[in-house]
Design a protein around this motif. Structure first.
Motif, PDB file in Angstrom:
ATOM      1  N   MET A   1      -4.856  -5.634 -16.226  1.00  0.00           N
ATOM      2  CA  MET A   1      -4.285  -5.623 -14.892  1.00  0.00           C
ATOM      3  C   MET A   1      -2.799  -5.861 -15.028  1.00  0.00           C
ATOM      4  N   ALA A   2      -2.030  -5.241 -14.199  1.00  0.00           N
ATOM      5  CA  ALA A   2      -0.588  -5.397 -14.242  1.00  0.00           C
ATOM      6  C   ALA A   2      -0.195  -6.842 -13.999  1.00  0.00           C
ATOM      7  N   SER A   3       0.929  -7.218 -14.567  1.00  0.00           N
ATOM      8  CA  SER A   3       1.364  -8.607 -14.433  1.00  0.00           C
ATOM      9  C   SER A   3       1.668  -8.980 -12.986  1.00  0.00           C
ATOM     10  N   SER A   4       1.872  -8.000 -12.129  1.00  0.00           N
ATOM     11  CA  SER A   4       2.146  -8.294 -10.731  1.00  0.00           C
ATOM     12  C   SER A   4       0.923  -8.856 -10.012  1.00  0.00           C
ATOM     13  N   LEU A   5      -0.212  -8.921 -10.688  1.00  0.00           N
ATOM     14  CA  LEU A   5      -1.418  -9.450 -10.082  1.00  0.00           C
ATOM     15  C   LEU A   5      -1.678 -10.886 -10.479  1.00  0.00           C
ATOM     16  N   SER A   6      -0.638 -11.641 -10.683  1.00  0.00           N
ATOM     17  CA  SER A   6      -0.811 -13.041 -11.049  1.00  0.00           C
ATOM     18  C   SER A   6      -0.604 -13.923  -9.836  1.00  0.00           C
TER      19      SER A   6
ATOM     20  N   ASP B   1     -10.825  -2.032 -19.420  1.00  0.00           N
ATOM     21  CA  ASP B   1      -9.461  -1.559 -19.168  1.00  0.00           C
ATOM     22  C   ASP B   1      -9.445  -0.495 -18.079  1.00  0.00           C
ATOM     23  N   ALA B   2     -10.423   0.409 -18.095  1.00  0.00           N
ATOM     24  CA  ALA B   2     -10.495   1.467 -17.081  1.00  0.00           C
ATOM     25  C   ALA B   2     -10.729   0.883 -15.689  1.00  0.00           C
TER      26      ALA B   2
ATOM     27  N   ASP C   1      -4.551   0.299  -9.324  1.00  0.00           N
ATOM     28  CA  ASP C   1      -4.311   1.363  -8.344  1.00  0.00           C
ATOM     29  C   ASP C   1      -4.547   0.849  -6.923  1.00  0.00           C
ATOM     30  N   LEU C   2      -5.611   0.069  -6.743  1.00  0.00           N
ATOM     31  CA  LEU C   2      -5.887  -0.504  -5.425  1.00  0.00           C
ATOM     32  C   LEU C   2      -4.785  -1.474  -5.017  1.00  0.00           C
ATOM     33  N   TYR C   3      -4.335  -2.286  -5.957  1.00  0.00           N
ATOM     34  CA  TYR C   3      -3.230  -3.213  -5.679  1.00  0.00           C
ATOM     35  C   TYR C   3      -1.997  -2.457  -5.189  1.00  0.00           C
ATOM     36  N   ASN C   4      -1.659  -1.378  -5.885  1.00  0.00           N
ATOM     37  CA  ASN C   4      -0.496  -0.579  -5.494  1.00  0.00           C
ATOM     38  C   ASN C   4      -0.698   0.062  -4.123  1.00  0.00           C
TER      39      ASN C   4
ATOM     40  N   LEU D   1      -7.767   5.605   1.033  1.00  0.00           N
ATOM     41  CA  LEU D   1      -8.756   5.739  -0.048  1.00  0.00           C
ATOM     42  C   LEU D   1      -9.384   7.138  -0.104  1.00  0.00           C
ATOM     43  N   PRO D   2      -9.799   7.723   1.025  1.00  0.00           N
ATOM     44  CA  PRO D   2     -10.393   9.070   0.948  1.00  0.00           C
ATOM     45  C   PRO D   2      -9.422  10.128   0.405  1.00  0.00           C
TER      46      PRO D   2
END
Length: 189
Positions: free
Chosen positions: A1-6, A58-59, A66-69, A123-124
């Motif tokens: 997960m990207a570091s922005s998710l801390s 990892d996938a 992607d959801l975070y973004n 999402l769709p």
């Protein structure tokens, strides 16, 4: 997960509460997701392919990123890692699923509802099928969004917990059923 998710919480009670919520939600998610991801519309969990546990994790964490973004507002995300769970009725040494529970606290509580509407709309457009959307039967009538991505063989359940302290989104991603490469065993974490 990207570091922005801390997320770094100051109060141990908040971190404990979030961990408990995430754990409970992942158990609930595991019991119902994946049903719509199959090609034949049965309740069987779809086959996600052949992979090692770490590559599959990892996938799934990439899907979480992607959801975070897609959330698109400032805030803090929990610092959680993906885990491995069994595929029901399959050899646990050969088959597995990946789950990744995490939460997001927007910087502004007023953004919470807008984020859910954005996710429902966007999402769709990104290959997800909305399976359900609406309030649950809890006292708080939390808004729940469940979506499947057939291409990536993952499902997500997002719960808007507007009346919690702190208000947040709870996200639970779970994969279809993977098979480890020949000669390998499922690594559990």
């Amino acid at each position: 997960m990207a570091s922005s998710l801390s997320i770094r919480t100051k109060a141990p009670d908040v971190k404990k509460k979030m961990s408990t919520i995430v754990f409970i939600m992942s158990l609930a998610l595991a019991s119902f997701t994946g049903c719509s991801m199959t090609d034949n519309d049965s309740s069987e969990v779809p086959f996600a392919g052949t992979s090692t546990s770490y590559d599959a994790a990892d996938a799934v964490e990439e899907v979480s990123s992607d959801l975070y973004n897609l959330i698109g507002v400032k805030g803090k995300a929990s610092d959680s890692r993906a885990g491995v769970m069994d595929c029901s009725d399959k050899d646990r040494e050969t088959y597995f699923r990946i789950f990744h529970p995490w939460s997001f606290q927007p910087a502004s509580v007023s953004d919470l509802g807008a984020v859910m509407e954005r996710l429902k709309a966007e999402l769709p457009k990104r290959g997800w099928k909305i399976v359900s959307y609406g309030p649950d039967t809890s006292k708080n009538r939390n808004i729940n969004l469940v979506a499947d991505n057939d291409e990536k063989k993952v499902s997500v359940k997002i719960v808007e917990m507007a009346k919690d302290d702190p208000p947040m989104l709870s996200l639970d991603i779970v994969s279809g059923c993977y098979k480890v490469p020949d000669g390998k065993k499922v690594e559990r974490f």
